[in-house]
Design a protein around this motif. Structure first.
Motif, PDB file in Angstrom:
ATOM      1  N   HIS A  89      -7.915 -12.965   9.713  1.00  8.51           N
ATOM      2  CA  HIS A  89      -7.014 -13.007  10.666  1.00  8.51           C
ATOM      3  C   HIS A  89      -6.109 -14.169  10.230  1.00  8.51           C
ATOM      4  O   HIS A  89      -4.787 -14.006  10.522  1.00  8.51           O
ATOM      5  N   PHE A  90      -6.739 -15.478   9.820  1.00  6.72           N
ATOM      6  CA  PHE A  90      -5.752 -16.604   9.480  1.00  6.72           C
ATOM      7  C   PHE A  90      -4.696 -15.988   8.146  1.00  6.72           C
ATOM      8  O   PHE A  90      -3.669 -16.170   8.241  1.00  6.72           O
ATOM      9  N   LYS A  91      -5.206 -15.298   7.294  1.00  6.44           N
ATOM     10  CA  LYS A  91      -4.200 -14.864   6.192  1.00  6.44           C
ATOM     11  C   LYS A  91      -3.380 -13.648   6.638  1.00  6.44           C
ATOM     12  O   LYS A  91      -2.330 -13.812   6.057  1.00  6.44           O
ATOM     13  N   ALA A  92      -3.832 -13.104   7.670  1.00  8.23           N
ATOM     14  CA  ALA A  92      -2.787 -11.883   8.121  1.00  8.23           C
ATOM     15  C   ALA A  92      -1.622 -12.593   8.807  1.00  8.23           C
ATOM     16  O   ALA A  92      -0.615 -12.080   8.786  1.00  8.23           O
ATOM     17  N   LEU A  93      -1.973 -13.605   9.309  1.00  9.80           N
ATOM     18  CA  LEU A  93      -1.215 -14.372  10.326  1.00  9.80           C
ATOM     19  C   LEU A  93       0.033 -15.184   9.699  1.00  9.80           C
ATOM     20  O   LEU A  93       0.921 -15.321   9.835  1.00  9.80           O
ATOM     21  N   THR A  94      -0.737 -15.906   8.545  1.00  6.94           N
ATOM     22  CA  THR A  94       0.042 -16.986   8.057  1.00  6.94           C
ATOM     23  C   THR A  94       0.417 -16.651   6.559  1.00  6.94           C
ATOM     24  O   THR A  94       1.435 -17.239   5.879  1.00  6.94           O
ATOM     25  N   SER A  95       0.077 -15.507   6.038  1.00  8.63           N
ATOM     26  CA  SER A  95       0.077 -15.068   4.567  1.00  8.63           C
ATOM     27  C   SER A  95      -0.440 -16.193   3.596  1.00  8.63           C
ATOM     28  O   SER A  95      -0.003 -16.177   2.416  1.00  8.63           O
ATOM     29  N   MET A  96      -1.345 -17.145   4.140  1.00  9.37           N
ATOM     30  CA  MET A  96      -1.989 -17.969   3.205  1.00  9.37           C
ATOM     31  C   MET A  96      -3.450 -18.264   3.786  1.00  9.37           C
ATOM     32  O   MET A  96      -3.985 -17.707   4.735  1.00  9.37           O
ATOM     33  N   THR A  97      -4.414 -18.692   2.782  1.00  6.82           N
ATOM     34  CA  THR A  97      -5.421 -19.003   2.971  1.00  6.82           C
ATOM     35  C   THR A  97      -5.680 -20.410   3.753  1.00  6.82           C
ATOM     36  O   THR A  97      -4.602 -21.010   3.841  1.00  6.82           O
ATOM     37  N   PRO A  98      -6.630 -20.684   4.589  1.00  9.15           N
ATOM     38  CA  PRO A  98      -6.576 -22.044   5.375  1.00  9.15           C
ATOM     39  C   PRO A  98      -6.415 -23.108   4.327  1.00  9.15           C
ATOM     40  O   PRO A  98      -5.714 -23.950   4.474  1.00  9.15           O
ATOM     41  N   LEU A  99      -7.071 -23.055   3.119  1.00 13.03           N
ATOM     42  CA  LEU A  99      -6.994 -24.222   2.103  1.00 13.03           C
ATOM     43  C   LEU A  99      -5.564 -24.219   1.532  1.00 13.03           C
ATOM     44  O   LEU A  99      -5.032 -25.088   1.262  1.00 13.03           O
ATOM     45  N   GLN A 100      -4.732 -23.120   1.498  1.00 13.84           N
ATOM     46  CA  GLN A 100      -3.521 -23.182   0.943  1.00 13.84           C
ATOM     47  C   GLN A 100      -2.704 -23.741   1.723  1.00 13.84           C
ATOM     48  O   GLN A 100      -1.755 -24.436   1.619  1.00 13.84           O
ATOM     49  N   TYR A 101      -2.780 -23.212   3.213  1.00 14.08           N
ATOM     50  CA  TYR A 101      -2.133 -23.714   4.452  1.00 14.08           C
ATOM     51  C   TYR A 101      -2.234 -25.263   4.570  1.00 14.08           C
ATOM     52  O   TYR A 101      -1.157 -25.887   4.820  1.00 14.08           O
ATOM     53  N   GLN A 102      -3.493 -25.908   4.487  1.00 16.47           N
ATOM     54  CA  GLN A 102      -3.607 -27.205   4.461  1.00 16.47           C
ATOM     55  C   GLN A 102      -3.029 -27.901   3.333  1.00 16.47           C
ATOM     56  O   GLN A 102      -2.321 -29.135   3.399  1.00 16.47           O
ATOM     57  N   LYS A 103      -3.153 -27.319   2.153  1.00 18.28           N
ATOM     58  CA  LYS A 103      -2.428 -28.045   0.925  1.00 18.28           C
ATOM     59  C   LYS A 103      -0.868 -28.081   1.235  1.00 18.28           C
ATOM     60  O   LYS A 103      -0.233 -29.043   1.028  1.00 18.28           O
ATOM     61  N   GLN A 104      -0.451 -26.969   1.761  1.00 21.69           N
ATOM     62  CA  GLN A 104       1.101 -27.231   1.999  1.00 21.69           C
ATOM     63  C   GLN A 104       1.354 -28.054   3.365  1.00 21.69           C
ATOM     64  O   GLN A 104       2.267 -28.827   3.067  1.00 21.69           O
ATOM     65  N   MET A 105       0.694 -28.241   3.921  1.00 23.93           N
ATOM     66  CA  MET A 105       0.861 -29.230   5.146  1.00 23.93           C
ATOM     67  C   MET A 105       0.825 -30.808   4.569  1.00 23.93           C
ATOM     68  O   MET A 105       1.636 -31.486   4.845  1.00 23.93           O
ATOM     69  N   ARG A 106      -0.292 -30.923   3.792  1.00 20.77           N
ATOM     70  CA  ARG A 106      -0.320 -32.188   3.101  1.00 20.77           C
ATOM     71  C   ARG A 106       0.970 -32.464   2.061  1.00 20.77           C
ATOM     72  O   ARG A 106       1.512 -33.608   2.235  1.00 20.77           O
ATOM     73  N   LEU A 107       1.206 -31.730   1.328  1.00 24.38           N
ATOM     74  CA  LEU A 107       2.198 -31.905   0.372  1.00 24.38           C
ATOM     75  C   LEU A 107       3.692 -32.040   1.157  1.00 24.38           C
ATOM     76  O   LEU A 107       4.585 -32.963   1.015  1.00 24.38           O
ATOM     77  N   LEU A 108       3.893 -31.244   2.413  1.00 25.37           N
ATOM     78  CA  LEU A 108       5.164 -31.385   3.056  1.00 25.37           C
ATOM     79  C   LEU A 108       5.275 -32.972   3.756  1.00 25.37           C
ATOM     80  O   LEU A 108       6.220 -33.346   3.721  1.00 25.37           O
ATOM     81  N   GLU A 109       4.065 -33.261   4.216  1.00 21.96           N
ATOM     82  CA  GLU A 109       4.155 -34.558   4.807  1.00 21.96           C
ATOM     83  C   GLU A 109       4.162 -35.521   3.747  1.00 21.96           C
ATOM     84  O   GLU A 109       4.672 -36.509   4.198  1.00 21.96           O
ATOM     85  N   ALA A 110       3.604 -35.475   2.607  1.00 19.49           N
ATOM     86  CA  ALA A 110       3.772 -36.458   1.443  1.00 19.49           C
ATOM     87  C   ALA A 110       5.164 -36.690   1.227  1.00 19.49           C
ATOM     88  O   ALA A 110       5.795 -37.802   1.131  1.00 19.49           O
ATOM     89  N   ARG A 111       5.666 -35.280   1.060  1.00 15.98           N
ATOM     90  CA  ARG A 111       7.263 -35.708   0.690  1.00 15.98           C
ATOM     91  C   ARG A 111       7.949 -35.906   1.713  1.00 15.98           C
ATOM     92  O   ARG A 111       9.212 -36.975   1.505  1.00 15.98           O
ATOM     93  N   SER A 112       7.729 -35.901   3.047  1.00 13.46           N
ATOM     94  CA  SER A 112       8.501 -36.511   4.039  1.00 13.46           C
ATOM     95  C   SER A 112       8.311 -37.887   4.054  1.00 13.46           C
ATOM     96  O   SER A 112       9.125 -38.866   4.269  1.00 13.46           O
ATOM     97  N   LEU A 113       6.982 -38.400   3.804  1.00 13.96           N
ATOM     98  CA  LEU A 113       6.953 -39.699   3.704  1.00 13.96           C
ATOM     99  C   LEU A 113       7.450 -40.605   2.499  1.00 13.96           C
ATOM    100  O   LEU A 113       7.906 -41.805   2.612  1.00 13.96           O
ATOM    101  N   LEU A 114       7.562 -39.918   1.350  1.00  4.87           N
ATOM    102  CA  LEU A 114       8.312 -40.296   0.305  1.00  4.87           C
ATOM    103  C   LEU A 114       9.493 -40.540   0.302  1.00  4.87           C
ATOM    104  O   LEU A 114      10.261 -41.354  -0.193  1.00  4.87           O
ATOM    105  N   ALA A 115      10.212 -39.652   1.279  1.00  6.61           N
ATOM    106  CA  ALA A 115      11.596 -39.730   1.413  1.00  6.61           C
ATOM    107  C   ALA A 115      12.106 -40.783   2.522  1.00  6.61           C
ATOM    108  O   ALA A 115      13.056 -40.891   2.602  1.00  6.61           O
TER     109      ALA A 115
END
Length: 156
Positions: A89-115
């Protein structure tokens, strides 16, 4: 609605027609139920307990706790689902696995912090949940096409 129910029950006399006709009658029945004045109440009940709503709750949980290690069984438990069902259900809703989603969240937050300001890249990596700075560098470069240093704001 009664007409739909009668047609649905009458399919028992013609079992070969069930695969073709039954989905259409069920769809019509859903239309009549949902377009009724109480249809809004029905929709609220269905969405409140439905798989989509439970996965959305898990997504919100993941957004708030992205920096912590991810355990699918625990995340599935927050959605009151089995791990396999949750993953599907997660993959159907987000088009990502939970791990991919978490990684994306981490990287987006990191980019925000770096900027935001001149910060230590290692500190940012650890703050968003990476245990290894080199892994953070690799994943950051893969996601954004450049090293984390390229997004650090240097004060003037």
């Amino acid at each position: 609605m009664i007409g739909c129910l009668i047609r649905l029950l009458s399919l028992a006399k013609n079992p070969e027609a069930i695969p073709a006709i039954q989905p259409l009658i069920v769809r019509e029945l859903c239309y009549w139920i949902l377009s009724d004045p109480q249809g809004q109440d029905v929709r609220r009940l269905v969405l409140a307990k439905g798989a989509v709503a439970r996965v959305i709750e898990a997504v919100h949980y993941l957004r708030e706790h992205y920096q912590h290690p991810l355990r699918i069984d625990e995340l599935a438990a927050t959605a009151a689902m089995s791990p396999a069902s949750f993953y599907h259900h997660f993959k159907a809703l987000t088009s990502m696995t939970p791990l991919q989603y978490q990684k994306q969240m981490r990287l987006l937050e990191a980019r925000s912090l770096l900027a935001e300001s001149s910060v230590n890249i290692a500190n940012v990596a650890y703050a968003v949940g990476y245990g290894s700075v080199s892994q953070f560098h690799r994943e950051y470069k893969r996601a954004f096409g450049g090293s984390p240093r390229s997004d650090v704001i240097i004060p003037m």
